[in-house]
Design an enzyme around this catalytic site. Structure first.
Site, short mmCIF file in Angstrom:
data_model
loop_
_atom_site.label_atom_id
_atom_site.label_comp_id
_atom_site.label_asym_id
_atom_site.label_seq_id
_atom_site.Cartn_x
_atom_site.Cartn_y
_atom_site.Cartn_z
N HIS A 37 0.84 -1.21 0.00
CA HIS A 37 0.00 0.00 0.00
C HIS A 37 0.88 1.26 0.00
O HIS A 37 0.59 2.23 -0.69
CB HIS A 37 -0.87 0.06 1.26
CG HIS A 37 -1.85 -1.07 1.39
ND1 HIS A 37 -1.75 -2.06 2.34
CD2 HIS A 37 -2.98 -1.34 0.68
CE1 HIS A 37 -2.77 -2.89 2.22
NE2 HIS A 37 -3.52 -2.49 1.23
N GLY A 147 -3.22 -1.99 -6.90
CA GLY A 147 -2.12 -2.95 -7.00
C GLY A 147 -2.43 -4.05 -8.02
O GLY A 147 -3.57 -4.48 -8.17
N ARG A 187 -3.77 -10.15 4.50
CA ARG A 187 -4.18 -11.45 5.05
C ARG A 187 -2.99 -12.29 5.51
O ARG A 187 -3.19 -13.30 6.19
CB ARG A 187 -4.94 -12.25 3.99
CG ARG A 187 -6.26 -11.62 3.62
CD ARG A 187 -6.91 -12.37 2.47
NE ARG A 187 -8.02 -11.61 1.92
CZ ARG A 187 -9.27 -11.66 2.36
NH1 ARG A 187 -9.58 -12.47 3.34
NH2 ARG A 187 -10.21 -10.92 1.83
#
Ligand code: PAF
Length: 280
Positions: A37, A147, A187
């Protein structure tokens, strides 16, 4: 960094900057920020004058209520990380700020709806387009960055922008990987140490396919990849496809833009990854 939780206040702030000629770049996220990010924020800084990041765990894109519940929400850490990379504006609304109750949404995204991720996560992309449409309407960015890891998501959002003729340019940014090759993902924190090792089969397989790629051997390469992933303990393959990078239909030797995409459950965590094999 300016931090907004209300649409109206954010819009007022951005309208002033726009009136002064600022180019607004936008990085929408679900939070639990990692280097992937932050690299989007850094690329956004190269393309405009004011970078807006949103953190919003969007309920309509989660098929599984348990997945939504356990999605990490480390907002204090996220704010620190955004400040460290000099992000200009954070938009961090709550669900009632974004949704009225019982809102309906449907956008025709064609075959992308039912292919690959779409097959495994019905209605996921309806939820994604619903929230991204709302966010684009609020932020009105000149450029939005996403992304490559969510390759299909990028195609779906591009389709929405084209269909609805939204005045925003989309930019796809490269996947950021851990030193051992694992694609960064919010995750990954759910992976137990053994799963973390087994998860490397995803990037290793994609790498191997890239090294040995030959458009005449697509069927064989696909079979080898599927076997390698299925043989890895603790890993349950959802799909592996060597696909046309524009349509996500299976590629053939004449396809100009080829991507290998993979999804698998590692332990209890569902991971996705991809690599571009041939670009136009
Ligand atoms: O990729 C994500 O993080 C999300 O799907 C997005 C684009 C922020 C929409 O909620």
């Amino acid at each position: 960094m300016e931090n907004f939780t209300k649409k109206a206040a954010l819009q007022q702030h951005l309208a002033k900057l726009k009136a002064d000629g600022a180019v607004i770049t936008f990085v929408p996220t679900l939070g639990a920020l990692h280097q992937g990010h932050l690299s989007l924020i850094q690329q956004a800084q190269q393309l405009g004058n004011v970078v807006v990041c949103s953190i919003f765990v969007n309920p309509t894109q989660f098929n599984d209520p348990k997945d939504l519940e356990k999605y990490p929400r480390p907002i204090r850490d996220d704010i620190k990380k955004l400040e460290q990379v000099n992000c200009d504006v954070l938009f961090n609304p709550d669900v009632t700020e974004m949704y009225a109750s019982n809102e309906k949404w449907h956008l025709d995204i064609g075959e992308l709806e039912g292919l690959l991720e779409g097959k495994f996560r019905p209605s996921h992309y309806q939820g994604v387009t619903q929230v991204v449409y709302k966010l684009f309407n609020i932020v009105k960015p000149d450029i939005a960055l996403f992304g490559q890891k969510d390759y299909q998501q990028f195609l779906v959002i591009q389709k929405m922008v084209d269909t609805l003729k939204l005045p925003v340019e989309l930019v796809m940014c490269p996947i950021v990987r851990e030193p051992d090759g694992l694609a960064m993902s919010s995750r990954n924190i759910h992976l137990l140490p053994a799963d973390r090792q087994h998860a490397l089969i995803l990037s290793k397989t994609l790498n191997k396919i890239k090294q040995g790629f030959n458009p005449d051997n697509i069927a064989q390469l696909k079979q080898q990849a599927e076997a390698a992933i299925s043989n890895e303990p603790g890993v349950e393959l959802a799909y592996f496809e060597i696909a046309d990078g524009d349509t996500l239909h299976p590629a053939n030797r004449n396809t100009k833009n080829i991507v290998a995409l993979i999804a698998a459950k590692v332990g209890k965590t569902r991971l996705i990854d991809n690599v571009v094999l041939v670009s136009p």
